[in-house]
Design an enzyme around this catalytic site. Structure first.
Site, short mmCIF file in Angstrom:
data_model
loop_
_atom_site.label_atom_id
_atom_site.label_comp_id
_atom_site.label_asym_id
_atom_site.label_seq_id
_atom_site.Cartn_x
_atom_site.Cartn_y
_atom_site.Cartn_z
CB SER A 55 -0.91 0.02 1.23
OG SER A 55 -1.67 -1.16 1.30
N1 SAH Z 1 -1.56 -3.43 3.25
C1 SAH Z 1 -0.78 -4.42 2.57
C2 SAH Z 1 -1.12 -4.52 1.12
C3 SAH Z 1 -2.36 -5.17 0.90
S1 SAH Z 1 -2.72 -5.55 -0.79
C4 SAH Z 1 0.67 -4.07 2.65
O1 SAH Z 1 1.01 -3.11 3.32
O2 SAH Z 1 1.44 -4.77 2.02
C5 SAH Z 1 -4.19 -6.42 -0.43
C6 SAH Z 1 -3.99 -7.82 0.07
O3 SAH Z 1 -5.28 -8.33 0.36
C7 SAH Z 1 -3.39 -8.77 -0.97
O4 SAH Z 1 -2.25 -9.36 -0.45
C8 SAH Z 1 -4.50 -9.78 -1.23
O5 SAH Z 1 -4.03 -11.09 -1.45
C9 SAH Z 1 -5.29 -9.70 0.06
N2 SAH Z 1 -6.67 -10.16 -0.01
C10 SAH Z 1 -7.58 -9.97 -1.00
N3 SAH Z 1 -8.75 -10.56 -0.68
C11 SAH Z 1 -8.57 -11.15 0.54
C12 SAH Z 1 -9.41 -11.92 1.42
N4 SAH Z 1 -10.67 -12.22 1.12
N5 SAH Z 1 -8.89 -12.35 2.58
C13 SAH Z 1 -7.61 -12.06 2.93
N6 SAH Z 1 -6.78 -11.35 2.15
C14 SAH Z 1 -7.25 -10.89 0.97
#
Ligand code: SAH
Length: 223
Positions: free
Chosen positions: A73
Site C-alpha cells: 500500500s
Molecule cells: N496493506 C498491505 C497490502 C495489501 S494488498 C501491505 O502493506 O502490504 C491487499 C492484500 O489483500 C493482498 O495481499 C490480497 O491477497 C489480500 N486479499 C484480498 N482478498 C482477501 C481476502 N478475502 N482475505 C484475505 N486477504 C485478501
C-alpha cells in the site's frame, strides 16, 4: 559495532533517515496529523518489504508490486487508514484483512495491543511473518484464510482495517465490531472506490466517507 542486519534495517542512500523524513513531511503536507502514525512511517523500514531492485523507490509515496499481482500500500493510504482507525477512542484488539507484505501491519502493531491479520495468499503471509519477526514485532497473530469471514474466535474487534476493496461490505466484518468499534474499508468497483469508516453504535451503524482510493479487489476463498 553495527552488524549487517542493523545496517539493512537502518538503510543507506535512498533508504536513509533523510529520505524517510522527506516522506513524512509529504504526508504532513497532505494532512496526516497523528504524530504516533507519522513516527511509525518514519521508523518502519519500508525498503525491506519490497524487492531489492525496488528498494530505492521504497520511500516514494506510491504503491509498488510485491508479487502475486498484489501491491504494498501507498504510505499516505497506510497513514490515513491507521489514523482513521485510531481516531475516537482506545483500540486494543484489531483485525486486519489483507496482510500483503506486512507493511501496514508493522505500522499499526506497536500502536495497539493486538493485531489479528488474515491473508489469502500463503507465500505473502509467510514472508510477512518473517519481516515482522525481523522487526521484533510480537503482538500479531497470522492466519492464512478468507478475511471476508472475519475471525470469529478473536472477535469482537475495536477496529477492523481492510486493505482490499469489496463491492459491498462483508456482513461478518460489521458483526464482529464491538460497540464503539470502527471498520475502515475501501468499497466499490475499480475506478470508483471510496474509503469508508463504519462506527458501530448501540442501535445503528454510523457511516462516513473519507475520500476516493484505489485498492486491489477483495476476493473470496484462499490461494
Ligand atoms: N496493506 C498491505 C497490502 C495489501 S494488498 C501491505 O502493506 O502490504 C491487499 C492484500 O489483500 C493482498 O495481499 C490480497 O491477497 C489480500 N486479499 C484480498 N482478498 C482477501 C481476502 N478475502 N482475505 C484475505 N486477504 C485478501
Amino acid at each position: 559495532m553495527a552488524c549487517v542486519a542493523d545496517l539493512r534495517l537502518a538503510g543507506i542512500g535512498m533508504t536513509s533517515a533523510r529520505t524517510r523524513d522527506r516522506l513524512v513531511q509529504r504526508l504532513r503536507d497532505q494532512g496526516i496529523t497523528n504524530l504516533q502514525v507519522l513516527d511509525r512511517i518514519r521508523n518502519v523500514p519500508r525498503h525491506i518489504f519490497v524487492d531489492e531492485a525496488l528498494g530505492s523507490r521504497a520511500y516514494e509515496d506510491t504503491a509498488l508490486p510485491i508479487g502475486f499481482g498484489q501491491t504494498i500500500s501507498q504510505p499516505y493510504i497506510v497513514a490515513r487508514m491507521t489514523e482513521a482507525l485510531l481516531e475516537g477512542g482506545a483500540v486494543d484488539n484489531v483485525l486486519e484483512v489483507g496482510t500483503g507484505c506486512g507493511y501496514q501491519t508493522s505500522v499499526l502493531a506497536p500502536l495497539v495491543a493486538h493485531v489479528n491479520t488474515i491473508e489469502r495468499i500463503e507465500p505473502l503471509l509467510s514472508r510477512a511473518k518473517e519481516r515482522l519477526k525481523e522487526l521484533g514485532i510480537r503482538n500479531v497473530r497470522f492466519r492464512h484464510g478468507d478475511g471476508t469471514l472475519g475471525w470469529k474466535a478473536h472477535a469482537p474487534f475495536d477496529g477492523i482495517l481492510v486493505a482490499a476493496a469489496p463491492l459491498t461490505v462483508p456482513e461478518a466484518l460489521l458483526k464482529q465490531l464491538r460497540v464503539g468499534g470502527r471498520l475502515i474499508v475501501p468499497v466499490g468497483p475499480e475506478g470508483e472506490q471510496q474509503l469508508v469508516r463504519f462506527t458501530r453504535r448501540e442501535q445503528r451503524m454510523e457511516r462516513e466517507v473519507l475520500g476516493p482510493v484505489a485498492f486491489v479487489p477483495l476476493l473470496g476463498g484462499i490461494a
